[in-house]
Design an enzyme around this catalytic site. Structure first.
Site, short mmCIF file in Angstrom:
data_model
loop_
_atom_site.label_atom_id
_atom_site.label_comp_id
_atom_site.label_asym_id
_atom_site.label_seq_id
_atom_site.Cartn_x
_atom_site.Cartn_y
_atom_site.Cartn_z
N GLN A 83 8.34 19.95 121.77
CA GLN A 83 7.98 18.73 121.01
C GLN A 83 7.46 19.13 119.63
OE1 GLN A 83 7.11 15.15 121.76
NE2 GLN A 83 4.95 14.98 121.20
N ARG A 88 4.31 24.63 113.92
CA ARG A 88 2.86 24.46 114.15
C ARG A 88 2.33 25.40 115.22
NH1 ARG A 88 1.82 18.99 117.79
NH2 ARG A 88 3.31 19.49 119.45
N HIS A 160 1.79 16.03 109.91
CA HIS A 160 1.18 15.19 110.95
C HIS A 160 -0.32 15.00 110.68
CE1 HIS A 160 0.38 13.61 114.93
NE2 HIS A 160 1.62 13.74 115.27
N ASP A 209 2.32 3.54 117.75
CA ASP A 209 3.13 4.75 117.52
C ASP A 209 4.41 4.28 116.86
OD1 ASP A 209 4.14 7.59 119.63
OD2 ASP A 209 4.18 7.25 117.45
N GLU A 265 1.69 9.89 108.74
CA GLU A 265 2.46 11.12 108.75
C GLU A 265 3.75 11.00 107.94
OE1 GLU A 265 3.23 11.77 112.90
OE2 GLU A 265 1.34 10.81 113.44
#
Ligand code: TA6
Length: 292
Positions: A83, A88, A160, A209, A265
């Site tokens: 994901q 990151r 993000h 979301d 984001e």
């Protein structure tokens, strides 16, 4: 020196007091402090007190770098990726100090493919991430280089950003009229449906979301006594996320942490970028403290 290195992180210090901390893990910004109206340094980003900062898992907060896929992978080139991709979760390297003067401090980090990355993403690329600290602004630029001679490089990218804010009072604008995917919909068909935002001011008082497509590139995030502008350059989409009580299911979320942030984001997540061999793509976010 306005650029301090500790073992696994860099701390940039502006001559007027602001600071930013960047972990080499994920090139994740974990703190951005700017003086408030009383002159006290305040962190403008949210990082959960339960966040792992030891490189064992992506940081819950700050500004995680999302590349080469957003969310669960869907593109054939991304099928082995976790994901939000690998950027990151990998350890970046310090590359250079780009600027260091009265106006501010700017440092560039680099991520070259390593064996772990090549095993899941056998592509020729290089990433640079430039973090620039000005008196009231923090900018973050992601540079994607396609170092292949012949292959297209297909990816998504997003920053993000967890903005510290009272989630029950914050609003994000202007999003009215934009098409968006509601990822809170329990059905795949619902999540795939493009809806139109009817609100002039979007709040996150309930589980939110939303993946907005083709935004205006400048967003006002405001709350009583505070605010931040989010500017996006070449990042055409924007996600607004707050889990509210769903946050209790997030293992590294501090108790009630969802009450203390809104994620806004900027990214290119509606569709994919297909970068020609030898070319470079740059996406930029500029955060400006508006007040408070
Ligand atoms: O950007 C919003 C989102 O895609 C949400 O769906 C939620 O999953 C959030 O990212 C956090 O994802 P993470 O993998 O960091 O737990």
């Amino acid at each position: 020196m306005p650029v301090n290195q500790e073992q696994d992180k860099y701390i940039l210090i502006h001559p007027k007091g602001p600071t930013v901390t960047i972990l080499l893990y994920g090139a994740t910004i974990t703190s951005w402090k700017v003086p408030d109206n009383s002159g006290t340094l305040q962190d403008r980003l949210f990082v959960s007190s339960k966040a792992k900062l030891d490189g064992t898992q992506p940081v819950r907060g700050g500004i995680p770098v999302v590349f080469p896929c957003f969310g669960a992978p869907v593109h054939p080139d991304h099928q082995k990726l976790p994901q939000h991709g690998f950027a990151r979760k990998e350890t970046w390297s310090y590359d250079s100090t780009v600027m260091d003067n009265e106006a501010g401090v700017s440092v560039r980090f680099v991520l070259n493919p390593n064996e772990t990355i090549q095993a899941v993403f056998p592509k020729a690329f290089r990433l640079f991430y430039v973090v620039t600290l000005a008196e009231h602004q923090l900018s973050t630029d992601i540079h994607v280089e396609n170092t292949s001679q012949n292959d297209l490089l297909t990816f998504q990218a997003l920053l993000h950003t967890y903005i510290r804010a009272p989630a029950d009072q914050v609003i994000v604008a202007p999003l009215q009229g934009l098409k968006f995917h509601d990822k809170t919909d329990p059905t795949p068909e619902g999540r795939a449906t493009l809806q139109e935002e009817s609100r002039s001011a979007v709040d996150v008082r309930k589980f939110t979301d939303s993946v907005y497509i083709d935004g205006p590139g400048k967003y006002d995030v405001s709350w009583p006594g505070g605010g931040m502008e989010v500017k996006a350059v070449n990042l055409k989409d924007v996600v607004v996320w707050n889990p509210q009580e769903e946050g209790v299911k997030i293992g590294d979320m501090e108790s009630d942490g969802w009450k203390r942030y809104v994620c806004v984001e900027p990214g290119h997540v509606g569709g994919f970028i297909s970068l020609e061999p030898g070319k470079t793509w740059i996406g930029q976010q500029v955060l400006t403290v508006k007040s408070g």
